[in-house]
Scaffold this active site. Sequence first.
Site, mmCIF file in Angstrom:
data_model
loop_
_atom_site.group_PDB
_atom_site.id
_atom_site.type_symbol
_atom_site.label_atom_id
_atom_site.label_comp_id
_atom_site.label_asym_id
_atom_site.label_seq_id
_atom_site.Cartn_x
_atom_site.Cartn_y
_atom_site.Cartn_z
ATOM 1 N N ARG A 4 7.573 21.173 10.997
ATOM 2 C CA ARG A 4 7.567 22.436 10.616
ATOM 3 C C ARG A 4 6.871 23.370 11.549
ATOM 4 N NH1 ARG A 4 9.030 23.981 4.485
ATOM 5 N NH2 ARG A 4 8.423 26.019 5.476
ATOM 6 N N ASP A 5 5.440 22.780 12.509
ATOM 7 C CA ASP A 5 4.602 23.352 13.122
ATOM 8 C C ASP A 5 4.272 22.255 14.865
ATOM 9 O OD1 ASP A 5 2.879 25.990 13.753
ATOM 10 O OD2 ASP A 5 1.575 25.072 12.532
ATOM 11 N N LEU A 6 4.902 22.777 14.677
ATOM 12 C CA LEU A 6 5.086 21.618 16.101
ATOM 13 C C LEU A 6 4.239 22.923 17.107
ATOM 14 C CD1 LEU A 6 5.368 18.902 16.856
ATOM 15 C CD2 LEU A 6 8.147 19.240 17.684
ATOM 16 N N ASN A 10 -0.974 21.286 18.104
ATOM 17 C CA ASN A 10 -0.964 19.835 17.335
ATOM 18 C C ASN A 10 -0.667 18.387 17.927
ATOM 19 O OD1 ASN A 10 -1.701 21.924 15.362
ATOM 20 N ND2 ASN A 10 0.336 22.023 14.658
ATOM 21 N N THR A 44 4.192 28.802 13.748
ATOM 22 C CA THR A 44 3.723 29.836 14.568
ATOM 23 C C THR A 44 4.973 29.917 15.357
ATOM 24 O OG1 THR A 44 2.182 28.264 14.989
ATOM 25 C CG2 THR A 44 2.765 29.384 16.462
#
Length: 81
Positions: A4-6, A10, A44
């Site tokens: 959910r935040d690739l 990261n 993001t």
Amino acid sequence: VVHRDLKPCNCLLDKSMTNLKIADFGLSQFSTGILHDDHGPKGTANYLAPEVLEGLEVTPAADVYAFGILLWQILTRKHPY
């Protein structure tokens, strides 16, 4: 697992630039089907799939979309949007 935040910050590379590790699993969840964001989309904005931005269901396809944006960024050497 749905990350959910690739996004680039990261994704960690070693010194030889051959091994990639994914970091920051703070928003990740085990996927048992469809996830819902009751308090709005998380992650993001530049890397969120359109269905997540619209407040619809979150599936593993959202991570596939973010990965596609990452690949586009690598190939073009540009920041998305």
